[in-house]
Scaffold this active site. Structure first.
Site: not given
Length: 248
Positions: A100, A174, A208
């Site tokens: 990430d 995300k 996400k």
């Protein structure tokens, strides 16, 4: 309940200093999180890069399918391409599953679009070539609606222009780090509003939600919108419909 677990990236990203704990106590918190993820069969345990090696050992010992994820250039995203590549390569060496990355949203806000495109391309390729899932944290609380749309679209366009269609579901956009400091008590994580903007502009890439996922009702609403992963430090509480006691 089991269905909700499949969306959960159970998260602990505080340093010992941030948590007000000793290094040993903080390490115990990470171990507890990973063991809970194994026991509850969550999708993934999300931890800091220096914890990946030991977390992998715990998962392997338990013969579990729980994934291990980590954050790169966290939480500010402005360490530069060299830092991102170095941290990601080490995490890959330690057998991480998901990377990430915090995108350099400050550079994006300054108009340095080519610089941001380059880091998205190079880091995404590094992760995908190693068989990993890549997620790009855009930090929605630091962006205007227009910037959320443009940055989400930038990531999508880089991926669609440079990678095969079969890779699209392995690159997420995300929402948040959970560590961004806002003013006037404004939310620092995912909101329904920001997620709708991301979902409208990320497809076919998955989205996400992270930060702000603190109860079962919100989690189900976000999944209903089309979110594919939920990052939260209260995964167990959310799954079982209890009150979350963490801010992320």
């Amino acid at each position: 309940m089991s269905d909700l677990k499949e969306f959960m990236d159970s998260t602990y990203l505080k340093t010992a200093q941030q948590a007000g704990l000793s290094e040993v106590e903080n390490k115990e918190k990470v171990t507890e999180l990973v063991k809970e993820a194994i026991k509850e069969n969550f999708k993934l345990a999300m931890i800091r890069p220096e914890e990946v090696h030991d977390a992998r050992a715990l998962v392997n010992k338990a013969n579990s399918k729980v994934l291990i994820g980590t954050v790169i250039d966290f939480p500010n995203g402005d360490g530069g391409l060299e830092v991102k590549v170095k941290q990601a390569a080490k995490a890959i060496e330690d057998d991480v599953d998901d990377l990430d990355f915090v995108i350099d949203y400050k550079a994006f806000k300054k108009g340095l679009v080519d610089q941001v495109k380059e880091e998205v391309l190079i880091c995404t390729k590094l992760g995908l070539d190693a068989g990993k899932v890549v997620k790009w944290i855009i930090e929605v609380a630091a962006l205007t609606d227009a910037e959320i749309i443009k940055l989400t679209s930038l990531i999508k366009n880089v991926v669609m222009s440079n990678f095969s269609e079969k890779m699209y579901d392995k690159v997420f956009v995300k929402s948040s780090t959970g560590f961004y400091v806002t003013t006037e008590n404004k939310p620092n994580g995912a909101t329904i509003h920001s997620l709708v903007l991301m979902l409208e502009n990320a497809g076919p890439l998955p989205v996400k939600a992270a930060g702000g996922v603190r109860d079962r009702e919100t989690a189900l609403e976000m999944i209903g919108l089309g979110v594919k992963r939920l990052g939260t430090s209260s995964a167990k509480a959310i799954v079982y419909g209890n009150a979350a006691n963490e801010s992320y």
